[in-house]
Design an enzyme around this catalytic site. Structure first.
Site, mmCIF file in Angstrom:
data_model
loop_
_atom_site.group_PDB
_atom_site.id
_atom_site.type_symbol
_atom_site.label_atom_id
_atom_site.label_comp_id
_atom_site.label_asym_id
_atom_site.label_seq_id
_atom_site.Cartn_x
_atom_site.Cartn_y
_atom_site.Cartn_z
ATOM 1 N N ALA A 162 0.855 -1.179 0.000
ATOM 2 C CA ALA A 162 0.000 0.000 0.000
ATOM 3 C C ALA A 162 0.893 1.232 0.000
ATOM 4 C CB ALA A 162 -0.919 0.018 1.229
ATOM 5 N N LYS A 163 0.444 2.252 -0.694
ATOM 6 C CA LYS A 163 1.235 3.479 -0.783
ATOM 7 C C LYS A 163 1.470 4.076 0.604
ATOM 8 C CE LYS A 163 3.294 6.541 -3.384
ATOM 9 N NZ LYS A 163 4.460 6.170 -4.203
ATOM 10 N N ARG A 164 0.452 3.966 1.475
ATOM 11 C CA ARG A 164 0.585 4.556 2.811
ATOM 12 C C ARG A 164 1.700 3.891 3.615
ATOM 13 N NH1 ARG A 164 -4.080 1.460 2.983
ATOM 14 N NH2 ARG A 164 -4.058 -0.291 4.444
ATOM 15 N N ASP A 165 2.074 2.676 3.221
ATOM 16 C CA ASP A 165 3.146 1.964 3.915
ATOM 17 C C ASP A 165 4.475 2.066 3.174
ATOM 18 O OD1 ASP A 165 1.454 1.086 5.976
ATOM 19 O OD2 ASP A 165 0.728 -0.569 4.734
ATOM 20 N N GLY A 166 4.530 2.966 2.190
ATOM 21 C CA GLY A 166 5.785 3.203 1.488
ATOM 22 C C GLY A 166 6.075 2.271 0.333
#
Length: 282
Positions: free
Chosen positions: A247-251
């Protein structure tokens, strides 16, 4: 059906750039069709008006072409709004949906037990509102929910087939009264994807295992609306070194970032096909 043309699809939402997890799903769907002389549909699920962006549509096309994928048909959900509305009106006329005025906070507060990362099953707060109560609140923002108990009473027992799990007995009641039309969008994922797959002749749905349970809901809608039932292929998700879904939020690196870092699209696609876990974002 013998002799049926195989049709698969990849259906991203243009709300951000694609990452390796998207690539793996797109490649699986693309290759399944190509290996059987079939067709591959690219469907842009762009009805989230608050987050969909034209630049992300362009990015999706660029990323898939970089991977060496080619599609036979490009379609946009935003061109099918009237179809979603017509289906919703059909369900309304049959008394199978009802307006829900609850906020997410109210639903979360009413949950009887912690749900982890999953959204709580809707507890039916608005299911039994009277006509007078609905009329008094009609000016308020609301979504439309499927009365799952009524729906299942009509459809009876249902099943579907998954390439890995085999025959699956659907348990749609466990999903609760799902949203079919959102407050901020003309159709929910459940309604739109079910109608789109039927309209585009999709014979084989290739998607992540995170959507396995959602198939029970789609099976109910297929039965209610007289739609064909495709075969399903729910594949494992690509995860990072910590076992988390990308996920983008997790880099998680986007495909664009990987390309800018010197990755070759064809080489990356070959590694994905081979199950190679050497990519740093895996």
């Amino acid at each position: 059906m013998s002799g049926e043309t195989v049709i698969t699809r990849f259906a991203p939402s243009p709300t951000g750039r694609l990452h390796l997890g998207h690539a793996a799903s797109a490649i699986r769907a693309h290759d399944y069709a190509r290996e059987r002389g079939g067709r591959f549909v690219l469907r842009i699920e762009d009805i989230d008006g608050t987050r969909s962006r034209p630049e992300f549509v362009a990015g999706i096309l660029e990323d898939l072409a970089w991977l060496g994928l080619r599609w036979d048909l490009l379609v946009f959900q935003s061109e099918r709004l009237a179809k979603y509305q017509a289906a919703l009106e059909t369900l309304k006329a049959r008394g199978l949906v009802y307006p829900c005025f609850c906020t997410r906070a109210e639903i979360a507060a009413s949950a009887s037990a912690p749900q982890g990362d999953a959204a709580p099953v809707y507890p039916g707060i608005c299911r039994d509102l009277t006509v007078e109560e609905v009329t008094a609140r009609a000016h308020l923002a609301h979504c439309w929910r499927l009365d799952m108990a009524k729906a299942v009473a009509i459809t009876g027992a249902l099943a579907w087939h998954d390439a890995i799990a085999g025959a699956v007995v659907a348990d749609p009641l466990a999903q609760g009264d799902v949203v079919l039309a959102r407050k901020d969008a003309p159709a929910s994922y459940h309604l739109a994807v079910t109608l789109d797959d039927a309209a585009q002749g999709v014979t084989d749905v290739v998607r992540g295992v995170d959507l396995f349970a959602a198939t029970d809901v789609h099976r109910v809608l297929q039965a209610l609306l007289g739609l064909p039932v495709p075969s399903y292929h729910h594949h494992p998700l690509v995860v990072d070194a910590a076992g988390r879904r990308l996920a983008k939020r997790d880099g998680a690196l986007s495909l664009a970032e990987m390309r800018e870092g010197g990755e070759d699209g064809a080489t990356l696609a070959a590694r994905v096909r081979g199950g190679d876990r050497l990519a740093t974002s895996w």
